[in-house]
Design a protein around this motif. Structure first.
Motif, PDB file in Angstrom:
ATOM      1  N   ILE A   1       0.829  -1.208   0.000  1.00 54.28           N
ATOM      2  CA  ILE A   1       0.000   0.000   0.000  1.00 54.28           C
ATOM      3  C   ILE A   1       0.865   1.260   0.000  1.00 54.28           C
ATOM      4  CG2 ILE A   1      -1.557   1.404   1.409  1.00 54.28           C
ATOM      5  CD1 ILE A   1      -2.716  -1.138   2.531  1.00 54.28           C
TER       6      ILE A   1
ATOM      7  N   ALA B   1     -10.176   6.527  -4.552  1.00 56.83           N
ATOM      8  CA  ALA B   1      -9.500   6.028  -5.757  1.00 56.83           C
ATOM      9  C   ALA B   1      -9.603   4.505  -5.843  1.00 56.83           C
ATOM     10  CB  ALA B   1      -8.028   6.447  -5.724  1.00 56.83           C
ATOM     11  N   PRO B   2      -9.504   3.976  -7.065  1.00 53.93           N
ATOM     12  CA  PRO B   2      -9.471   2.513  -7.198  1.00 53.93           C
ATOM     13  C   PRO B   2      -8.151   1.972  -6.663  1.00 53.93           C
ATOM     14  CG  PRO B   2      -8.973   3.568  -9.306  1.00 53.93           C
ATOM     15  CD  PRO B   2      -9.337   4.672  -8.350  1.00 53.93           C
TER      16      PRO B   2
ATOM     17  N   ALA C   1      -6.256  -1.818  -6.187  1.00 52.50           N
ATOM     18  CA  ALA C   1      -6.335  -3.263  -6.376  1.00 52.50           C
ATOM     19  C   ALA C   1      -6.168  -3.994  -5.050  1.00 52.50           C
ATOM     20  CB  ALA C   1      -5.228  -3.706  -7.336  1.00 52.50           C
TER      21      ALA C   1
ATOM     22  N   GLN D   1     -13.251   1.296 -12.291  1.00 51.74           N
ATOM     23  CA  GLN D   1     -11.953   1.514 -12.946  1.00 51.74           C
ATOM     24  C   GLN D   1     -11.633   0.335 -13.834  1.00 51.74           C
ATOM     25  OE1 GLN D   1      -9.008  -0.437 -11.685  1.00 51.74           O
ATOM     26  NE2 GLN D   1      -7.801   0.283 -13.418  1.00 51.74           N
TER      27      GLN D   1
ATOM     28  N   TYR E   1      -8.910  -1.706 -16.095  1.00 54.64           N
ATOM     29  CA  TYR E   1      -7.639  -2.063 -16.722  1.00 54.64           C
ATOM     30  C   TYR E   1      -8.041  -2.780 -17.992  1.00 54.64           C
ATOM     31  CZ  TYR E   1      -4.340  -0.950 -12.961  1.00 54.64           C
ATOM     32  OH  TYR E   1      -3.551  -0.302 -12.049  1.00 54.64           O
TER      33      TYR E   1
ATOM     34  N   LYS F   1      -7.590   8.123 -16.660  1.00 58.40           N
ATOM     35  CA  LYS F   1      -6.793   8.301 -15.427  1.00 58.40           C
ATOM     36  C   LYS F   1      -5.314   8.035 -15.722  1.00 58.40           C
ATOM     37  CE  LYS F   1      -6.465   6.522 -10.676  1.00 58.40           C
ATOM     38  NZ  LYS F   1      -5.323   5.607 -10.661  1.00 58.40           N
TER      39      LYS F   1
ATOM     40  N   SER G   1      -2.638  12.251 -12.662  1.00 54.62           N
ATOM     41  CA  SER G   1      -2.208  11.282 -11.647  1.00 54.62           C
ATOM     42  C   SER G   1      -0.889  10.642 -12.029  1.00 54.62           C
ATOM     43  CB  SER G   1      -3.283  10.185 -11.537  1.00 54.62           C
ATOM     44  OG  SER G   1      -2.813   9.084 -10.787  1.00 54.62           O
TER      45      SER G   1
ATOM     46  N   GLY H   1      -0.072   7.634  -7.679  1.00 54.19           N
ATOM     47  CA  GLY H   1       0.462   7.696  -6.306  1.00 54.19           C
ATOM     48  C   GLY H   1       1.965   7.483  -6.272  1.00 54.19           C
TER      49      GLY H   1
ATOM     50  N   ASP I   1      -4.905  13.278  -8.413  1.00 52.63           N
ATOM     51  CA  ASP I   1      -4.554  12.519  -7.205  1.00 52.63           C
ATOM     52  C   ASP I   1      -3.055  12.375  -7.113  1.00 52.63           C
ATOM     53  OD1 ASP I   1      -3.553  10.245  -8.563  1.00 52.63           O
ATOM     54  OD2 ASP I   1      -5.423   9.127  -8.362  1.00 52.63           O
TER      55      ASP I   1
ATOM     56  N   GLY J   1      -0.786  11.738  -3.424  1.00 56.41           N
ATOM     57  CA  GLY J   1      -0.199  12.433  -2.280  1.00 56.41           C
ATOM     58  C   GLY J   1      -1.150  13.323  -1.513  1.00 56.41           C
ATOM     59  N   VAL J   2      -2.455  13.234  -1.783  1.00 53.50           N
ATOM     60  CA  VAL J   2      -3.402  14.045  -1.002  1.00 53.50           C
ATOM     61  C   VAL J   2      -3.497  13.439   0.401  1.00 53.50           C
ATOM     62  CG1 VAL J   2      -5.807  14.783  -0.764  1.00 53.50           C
ATOM     63  CG2 VAL J   2      -4.726  14.733  -3.027  1.00 53.50           C
TER      64      VAL J   2
ATOM     65  N   MET K   1      -8.814  12.483  -5.937  1.00 48.01           N
ATOM     66  CA  MET K   1      -8.971  11.084  -5.532  1.00 48.01           C
ATOM     67  C   MET K   1      -7.979  10.800  -4.409  1.00 48.01           C
ATOM     68  SD  MET K   1      -9.467   8.791  -8.947  1.00 48.01           S
ATOM     69  CE  MET K   1     -11.146   8.395  -9.450  1.00 48.01           C
ATOM     70  N   VAL K   2      -8.365   9.919  -3.521  1.00 50.44           N
ATOM     71  CA  VAL K   2      -7.450   9.515  -2.447  1.00 50.44           C
ATOM     72  C   VAL K   2      -7.351   7.993  -2.429  1.00 50.44           C
ATOM     73  CG1 VAL K   2      -7.574  11.522  -0.921  1.00 50.44           C
ATOM     74  CG2 VAL K   2      -9.378   9.806  -0.785  1.00 50.44           C
TER      75      VAL K   2
HETATM   76  C1  LIG Z   1      -2.450  -0.203  -2.930  1.00 50.15           C
HETATM   77  C2  LIG Z   1      -2.791   0.565  -4.165  1.00 50.15           C
HETATM   78  C3  LIG Z   1      -3.355  -0.095  -5.244  1.00 50.15           C
HETATM   79  C4  LIG Z   1      -3.701   0.616  -6.395  1.00 50.15           C
HETATM   80  N1  LIG Z   1      -4.330  -0.016  -7.425  1.00 50.15           N
HETATM   81  C5  LIG Z   1      -4.775   0.698  -8.479  1.00 50.15           C
HETATM   82  C6  LIG Z   1      -5.541   0.077  -9.503  1.00 50.15           C
HETATM   83  O1  LIG Z   1      -5.824  -1.118  -9.457  1.00 50.15           O
HETATM   84  N2  LIG Z   1      -5.976   0.852 -10.528  1.00 50.15           N
HETATM   85  C7  LIG Z   1      -5.688   2.196 -10.608  1.00 50.15           C
HETATM   86  O2  LIG Z   1      -6.103   2.861 -11.554  1.00 50.15           O
HETATM   87  N3  LIG Z   1      -4.975   2.800  -9.647  1.00 50.15           N
HETATM   88  C8  LIG Z   1      -4.523   2.089  -8.594  1.00 50.15           C
HETATM   89  N4  LIG Z   1      -3.823   2.715  -7.604  1.00 50.15           N
HETATM   90  C9  LIG Z   1      -3.565   4.158  -7.698  1.00 50.15           C
HETATM   91  C10 LIG Z   1      -4.712   4.948  -7.078  1.00 50.15           C
HETATM   92  O3  LIG Z   1      -5.891   4.819  -7.814  1.00 50.15           O
HETATM   93  C11 LIG Z   1      -4.368   6.437  -6.964  1.00 50.15           C
HETATM   94  O4  LIG Z   1      -4.010   6.920  -8.224  1.00 50.15           O
HETATM   95  C12 LIG Z   1      -3.246   6.704  -5.970  1.00 50.15           C
HETATM   96  O5  LIG Z   1      -3.336   5.841  -4.871  1.00 50.15           O
HETATM   97  C13 LIG Z   1      -3.318   8.143  -5.477  1.00 50.15           C
HETATM   98  O6  LIG Z   1      -2.264   8.433  -4.622  1.00 50.15           O
HETATM   99  P1  LIG Z   1      -2.390   8.376  -3.032  1.00 50.15           P
HETATM  100  O7  LIG Z   1      -2.377   6.936  -2.660  1.00 50.15           O
HETATM  101  O8  LIG Z   1      -1.164   9.078  -2.575  1.00 50.15           O
HETATM  102  O9  LIG Z   1      -3.680   9.046  -2.638  1.00 50.15           O
HETATM  103  C14 LIG Z   1      -3.449   2.013  -6.456  1.00 50.15           C
HETATM  104  C15 LIG Z   1      -2.874   2.659  -5.363  1.00 50.15           C
HETATM  105  C16 LIG Z   1      -2.555   1.953  -4.220  1.00 50.15           C
HETATM  106  C17 LIG Z   1      -1.966   2.702  -3.058  1.00 50.15           C
END
Ligand SMILES: Cc1cc2nc3c(=O)[nH]c(=O)nc-3n(C[C@H](O)[C@H](O)[C@H](O)COP(=O)(O)O)c2cc1C
Length: 389
Positions: free
Chosen positions: A29, A80-81, A83, A132, A134, A259, A281, A284, A314, A316-317, A335-336
């Protein structure tokens, strides 16, 4: 600290999450990719943007509600989505949807969800669900999934464009937390030393549903997350192109969002293809380790397409002031990802809802202290880049 409601901020939620989760899940995570330059940049970038408070404004009544894609929500935030949220807590994606409903914001269900969208919709009927995608190599199967999400009640479709291959996350390999999961002695010890997670998440999920699987994969291709996918047909399409977007535009009747956009040209192209929104984005800071911080590229993208598209952002929020900065730089909402995941690890649906409540409360405080009674007051005059970088 035992009660998630006693946490005051994301630092404390994250620390609780770290205690609850095996290291493999926590790092999955929490961390970035390769040398984690992008992750460090991200934290710096938010700090370099400063808010310039306006004084003598009546802020006795403050309202942070907004409308995104035609639906009113309590704050300009979307979960946010992410996985495999179902590996954080039993029925993790359901808990997320319940937290989102409680907070009055949407929840974007991931393609790689452990829980199927139909069950999420049934167990969180109040939730505003997005989906979301893929996009798989097999276009017909991907389109079937889109239809399935629509039939299950998803209102907005979000195509993730920035992850055509799995990013280089070496810690996941060391922890055995790749896809497929790799059982190891180290991993077993990690799990055994987190007995609360072992019992309440892994054993409970396995007893209720068997070994976790990616619930949206067609049954003939579905395998446990401990086994490799059996077909290339359901791998993310490396050949994804604007033609695929055109096909999705024909298929999906509702709002369609791209996205993972970090360039003005891509945002313009999305607009030309008839999309309704983009998410600025860097995933993250989990994919390209040299990617810029989205908050830094947001102003140009919002200037270019913000009048025609809904611009979300999104990465880093963490604080309400971050939300205020994103809106002042032209985003409609944020998004978070990690924030509600830490909250859910710390305290289930209540924990995720608490994380969202803290964010909203901080946003309202920022609005009071900067002289903004409503979100429309969060404009370009409010924000500046630090002069002392
Ligand atoms: C554990 C984890 C799994 C993620 N899985 C996906 C995913 O399956 N599809 C997707 O579009 N983004 C995925 N993301 C990215 C998030 O949708 C989002 O862009 C990102 O977490 C934003 O940053 P933040 O975690 O700092 O808020 C994932 C992020 C995390 C932390």
């Amino acid at each position: 600290m035992t009660d998630v409601f006693a946490t005051l901020n994301y630092h404390e939620l994250r620390a609780m999450a770290q205690r609850f989760l095996p290291r493999g899940v926590f790092e999955y995570i929490d961390r970035g990719s390769e040398d984690e330059h992008a992750l460090r940049e991200l934290a710096q970038a938010w700090r370099h943007w400063q808010l310039r408070p306006q004084v003598m404004v009546d802020v006795a009544q403050r309202d942070c509600s907004t409308t995104i894609f035609g639906r009113q929500q309590a704050s300009p935030v979307v979960i946010a989505p992410t996985a495999m949220a179902g590996l954080v807590r039993h029925n993790g994606e359901v808990l997320m949807a319940q937290a989102a409903a409680q907070a009055g914001v949407p929840f974007c269900v991931a393609t790689q969800s452990i829980t199927p969208i139909e069950r999420i919709a049934a167990m969180a009927p109040e939730a505003d669900l997005w989906f979301q995608l893929y996009h798989w190599e097999d276009r017909a199967l991907a389109h079937d999934l889109v239809r399935r999400a629509h039939d299950a009640g998803a209102r907005v479709l979000v195509l993730t464009a920035d992850t055509v291959i799995a990013a280089n996350r070496e810690y996941n390999t060391r922890n055995g937390f790749g896809i497929p999961l790799q059982p190891s002695v180290r991993g077993a010890w990690d799990v055994l030393s987190h007995p609360r997670w072992l019992v309440s998440t892994l054993l409970r999920s396995s007893l209720c549903d068997g070994v976790p699987t990616f619930a949206h994969y067609p049954p003939e291709f579905r395998s446990a997350v401990t086994r490799p996918s059996i077909s290339k047909r359901i791998q993310v399409a490396q050949s994804l192109s604007w033609d695929d977007i055109a096909a999705l535009r024909k298929l999906w009747p509702g709002p369609l969002v791209l996205k993972g956009v970090l360039r003005v040209e891509d945002a313009r192209r999305a607009m030309d293809c008839g999309l309704d929104g983009v998410v600025v984005s860097s995933h993250g800071a989990r994919n390209v380790d040299s990617a810029p911080a989205p908050i830094d590229v947001l102003p140009d993208i919002a200037d270019a397409v913000g009048k025609h598209l809904t611009v979300l952002m999104d990465s880093g929020v963490r604080r309400g002031s971050d939300v205020a900065k994103a809106l002042a730089l032209g985003a409609r909402g944020v998004m978070v990802g990690r924030l509600p995941l830490w909250g859910m690890a710390a305290g289930g649906a209540r924990g995720a809802a608490h994380a969202l409540a803290l964010l909203r409360q901080e946003l309202l405080s920022t609005m009071a202290l900067t002289g903004c009674p409503s979100l429309s007051a969060l404009d370009a005059t409010l924000i500046q880049k630090s002069l002392t970088q």
